[in-house]
Design an enzyme around this catalytic site. Structure first.
Site, PDB file in Angstrom:
ATOM      1  N   THR A 203       0.881  -1.165   0.000  1.00  0.00           N
ATOM      2  CA  THR A 203       0.000   0.000   0.000  1.00  0.00           C
ATOM      3  C   THR A 203       0.912   1.206   0.000  1.00  0.00           C
ATOM      4  O   THR A 203       2.122   1.042   0.131  1.00  0.00           O
ATOM      5  CB  THR A 203      -0.853  -0.110   1.294  1.00  0.00           C
ATOM      6  OG1 THR A 203      -1.831  -1.107   1.095  1.00  0.00           O
ATOM      7  CG2 THR A 203      -1.496   1.148   1.739  1.00  0.00           C
ATOM      8  N   ARG A 231     -15.049  -5.853   0.056  1.00  0.00           N
ATOM      9  CA  ARG A 231     -14.190  -5.888   1.249  1.00  0.00           C
ATOM     10  C   ARG A 231     -13.507  -4.521   1.424  1.00  0.00           C
ATOM     11  O   ARG A 231     -12.964  -3.951   0.491  1.00  0.00           O
ATOM     12  CB  ARG A 231     -13.147  -6.978   1.078  1.00  0.00           C
ATOM     13  CG  ARG A 231     -12.155  -7.092   2.262  1.00  0.00           C
ATOM     14  CD  ARG A 231     -10.871  -6.359   1.982  1.00  0.00           C
ATOM     15  NE  ARG A 231      -9.846  -6.624   2.986  1.00  0.00           N
ATOM     16  CZ  ARG A 231      -8.675  -5.997   3.045  1.00  0.00           C
ATOM     17  NH1 ARG A 231      -8.376  -5.064   2.143  1.00  0.00           N
ATOM     18  NH2 ARG A 231      -7.806  -6.279   3.981  1.00  0.00           N
ATOM     19  N   GLY A 233     -10.591  -2.582   3.649  1.00  0.00           N
ATOM     20  CA  GLY A 233      -9.465  -2.838   4.545  1.00  0.00           C
ATOM     21  C   GLY A 233      -9.296  -1.735   5.573  1.00  0.00           C
ATOM     22  O   GLY A 233     -10.199  -0.931   5.828  1.00  0.00           O
ATOM     23  N   ASP A 234      -8.119  -1.688   6.143  1.00  0.00           N
ATOM     24  CA  ASP A 234      -7.836  -0.715   7.201  1.00  0.00           C
ATOM     25  C   ASP A 234      -7.477   0.667   6.667  1.00  0.00           C
ATOM     26  O   ASP A 234      -7.628   1.666   7.363  1.00  0.00           O
ATOM     27  CB  ASP A 234      -6.662  -1.207   8.052  1.00  0.00           C
ATOM     28  CG  ASP A 234      -5.403  -1.398   7.199  1.00  0.00           C
ATOM     29  OD1 ASP A 234      -5.487  -2.081   6.152  1.00  0.00           O
ATOM     30  OD2 ASP A 234      -4.341  -0.838   7.546  1.00  0.00           O
ATOM     31  N   THR A 253       0.513  -0.416   6.837  1.00  0.00           N
ATOM     32  CA  THR A 253       0.425  -1.302   5.672  1.00  0.00           C
ATOM     33  C   THR A 253       0.544  -2.727   6.175  1.00  0.00           C
ATOM     34  O   THR A 253       1.433  -3.031   6.967  1.00  0.00           O
ATOM     35  CB  THR A 253       1.542  -1.020   4.645  1.00  0.00           C
ATOM     36  OG1 THR A 253       1.590  -2.130   3.727  1.00  0.00           O
ATOM     37  CG2 THR A 253       2.912  -0.828   5.274  1.00  0.00           C
ATOM     38  N   GLY A 254      -0.359  -3.566   5.722  1.00  0.00           N
ATOM     39  CA  GLY A 254      -0.303  -4.946   6.190  1.00  0.00           C
ATOM     40  C   GLY A 254      -1.660  -5.597   6.064  1.00  0.00           C
ATOM     41  O   GLY A 254      -2.525  -5.111   5.324  1.00  0.00           O
ATOM     42  N   GLY A 256      -4.965  -5.963   6.611  1.00  0.00           N
ATOM     43  CA  GLY A 256      -5.852  -4.920   7.106  1.00  0.00           C
ATOM     44  C   GLY A 256      -6.825  -5.336   8.187  1.00  0.00           C
ATOM     45  O   GLY A 256      -7.146  -4.542   9.085  1.00  0.00           O
TER      46      GLY A 256
HETATM   47  N1  ASP Z   1      -3.603  -2.773   4.541  1.00  0.00           N
HETATM   48  C1  ASP Z   1      -4.059  -2.987   3.191  1.00  0.00           C
HETATM   49  C2  ASP Z   1      -5.395  -3.678   3.227  1.00  0.00           C
HETATM   50  O1  ASP Z   1      -5.574  -4.563   4.030  1.00  0.00           O
HETATM   51  C3  ASP Z   1      -3.114  -3.795   2.388  1.00  0.00           C
HETATM   52  C4  ASP Z   1      -1.700  -3.357   2.440  1.00  0.00           C
HETATM   53  O2  ASP Z   1      -1.274  -2.636   3.293  1.00  0.00           O
HETATM   54  O3  ASP Z   1      -0.955  -3.753   1.571  1.00  0.00           O
HETATM   55  O4  ASP Z   1      -6.219  -3.360   2.415  1.00  0.00           O
END
Ligand code: ASP
Length: 335
Positions: A203, A231, A233-234, A253-254, A256
Site C-alpha cells: 500500500t 471488502r 481494509g484498514d 500497511t499490512g 488490514g
Molecule cells: N492494509 C491494506 C489492506 O488490508 C493492504 C496493504 O497494506 O498492503 O487493504
C-alpha cells in the site's frame, strides 16, 4: 501543553520549531530480495525519492503537513510499482476497488473513500471528502457520485489501473485457492485473502511534520489481491490504517483485518499520548507485538512532534523513504 483559555487539560500542537520531517511507505508486501531485479529495486527507490521530493517541496516552503502528505501519495499512486492507484491489485472478480484516507493532526479533521472504482487518485478524493463534505468516509456508489461533483478529481475506466504484474498475482492467487473453496458458495467468505509467504500486500502512505509543528498522515491502497468485492481494509479506516493528532502520526500497511481489529494506528499514537511512550517503543509494541501475536503482519511509518521517525515492519521488507530538514534522508526496501 495545557490550554489556558478553557482551563482544560487538552493536548495542544507542539510549538513551531521551524523543522520538518517526512516519511513515506510503498507497502510492506515487497518481493523477497532474490525475486526483485536490480532494475526493479532501483526504480522502486527512485519513485520513493520522487515522493519525498514532492512532499519536501511543500514542507520547505512553509506549507502544511497535510499538503505534503497528499503530494507524496499522489506520486506513489501514479507509479505502477505500488499497490495504489495505477498498479492496484485485483479483487476476486478481476476488478479494482480502491481505499484511501487522510487526517490532519492540527484539528483531527479527516476524510476517506472506500471501494472507489473510477477515481484516478483516491487520496485526492479522500481530501475532497474532508474539505468539501460534512462526512468523514464515503464508500462505493455514494463515493463515486460525490466524485462526480468534484471537477478536480480525474476519472478513469477501471481497467486503467490494470498492470501485468497484478494480473499475474491474481491468477496465481486464484490457482492456489482452487481446491480450498469455490468462489460462488457461502464458503467463499471463509477463504483467506492472504498467504503470508507471498507479497500480496503493499500500500502507500505518508506522514509529515510541518514547520508549524503540525502532523498529518494519509494512506492509499488497492487492498489485497483476490479480496472479495466489497471488502474494505484498514487503509480508509481512521484509527486503523491512518491516524494523526497533535503529537503523533501513523500510516499502516499490512493485513488490514488485523489493523482494524486492533485499531493499530490509533493504538500507537494513544500509547504516545497516554503513556508518554517514545513513538519507537509504541510502534514496535503494536507492529512487532500485537499484530503478529494475533496472526497478522505488516508495517507502519510514523513520526512524532519532535520529528522522530519510525518505520517498523514484521515482513521481509517494506518500501520506505524518509527525510528531515537537518539533511537526513534515505530510501530502503529490505531489512
Ligand atoms: N492494509 C491494506 C489492506 O488490508 C493492504 C496493504 O497494506 O498492503 O487493504
Amino acid at each position: 501543553m495545557i490550554c489556558l483559555l478553557t482551563g482544560l487539560a487538552l493536548p495542544m500542537a507542539a510549538p513551531a520549531q521551524g523543522k520538518y520531517a517526512l516519511v513515506v511507505h510503498g507497502g510492506a508486501g515487497t518481493l523477497a530480495p532474490d525475486r526483485m531485479s536490480a532494475e526493479d529495486v532501483a526504480a522502486t527507490r527512485a519513485v520513493l525519492d520522487q515522493a519525498l521530493d514532492a512532499g519536501e517541496q511543500v514542507l520547505k516552503s512553509g506549507g502544511k503537513a497535510i499538503d505534503a502528505v497528499q503530494a507524496a501519495i499522489v506520486v506513489l499512486e501514479e507509479s505502477p510499482y505500488f499497490n495504489a492507484g495505477k498498479g492496484a491489485v485485483f479483487n476476486a472478480k478481476g476488478g479494482h476497488e480502491l481505499d484511501a484516507s487522510i487526517m490532519d493532526g492540527a484539528d483531527q479533521n479527516a476524510g476517506a473513500v472506500a471501494g472507489v472504482t473510477t477515481v484516478r487518485n483516491p487520496i485526492l478524493a479522500a481530501r475532497a471528502v474532508m474539505d468539501h463534505s460534512v462526512h468523514v468516509m464515503l464508500a462505493g456508489e455514494g463515493a463515486e457520485r460525490f466524485a462526480d461533483t468534484q471537477p478536480r478529481l480525474q476519472r478513469v475506466d477501471n481497467h486503467w489501473f490494470d498492470t501485468p504484474l497484478r494480473q499475474e498475482q491474481l491468477e496465481l492467487f486464484l490457482k492456489k485457492q482452487q481446491g480450498q473453496a469455490g468462489l460462488s458458495g457461502p464458503e467463499r467468505w471463509q477463504v483467506p485473502v492472504i498467504d503470508l509467504d507471498d507479497p500480496y500486500i503493499g500500500t502507500v502512505g505518508a506522514v509529515a511534520l510541518d514547520m508549524d509543528g503540525h502532523i498529518a498522515a494519509g494512506t492509499s491502497t488497492g487492498g489485497m489481491t483476490g479480496k472479495q468485492w466489497g471488502r474494505i481494509g484498514d487503509s480508509p479506516v481512521i484509527g486503523a490504517g491512518t491516524w494523526a493528532d497533535a503529537r503523533c502520526g501513523i500510516s499502516g500497511t499490512g493485513w488490514g483485518e488485523f489493523y482494524i481489529r486492533f485499531n493499530a494506528a490509533r493504538d500507537i499514537c494513544a500509547r504516545v499520548g497516554y503513556l508518554g511512550e517514545p513513538i519507537a517503543k509504541a510502534a514496535d509494541h503494536v507492529i512487532l507485538g500485537v499484530i503478529p501475536d494475533a496472526g497478522g503482519n505488516g508495517g507502519a511509518v510514523g513520526l512524532d512532534a519532535d520529528g522522530n521517525i519510525v518505520m517498523p515492519f514484521s515482513t521481509s521488507g517494506m518500501n520506505r523513504g524518509w527525510l528531515k530538514s537537518d539533511g537526513d534522508r534515505g530510501t530502503a526496501i529490505f531489512r
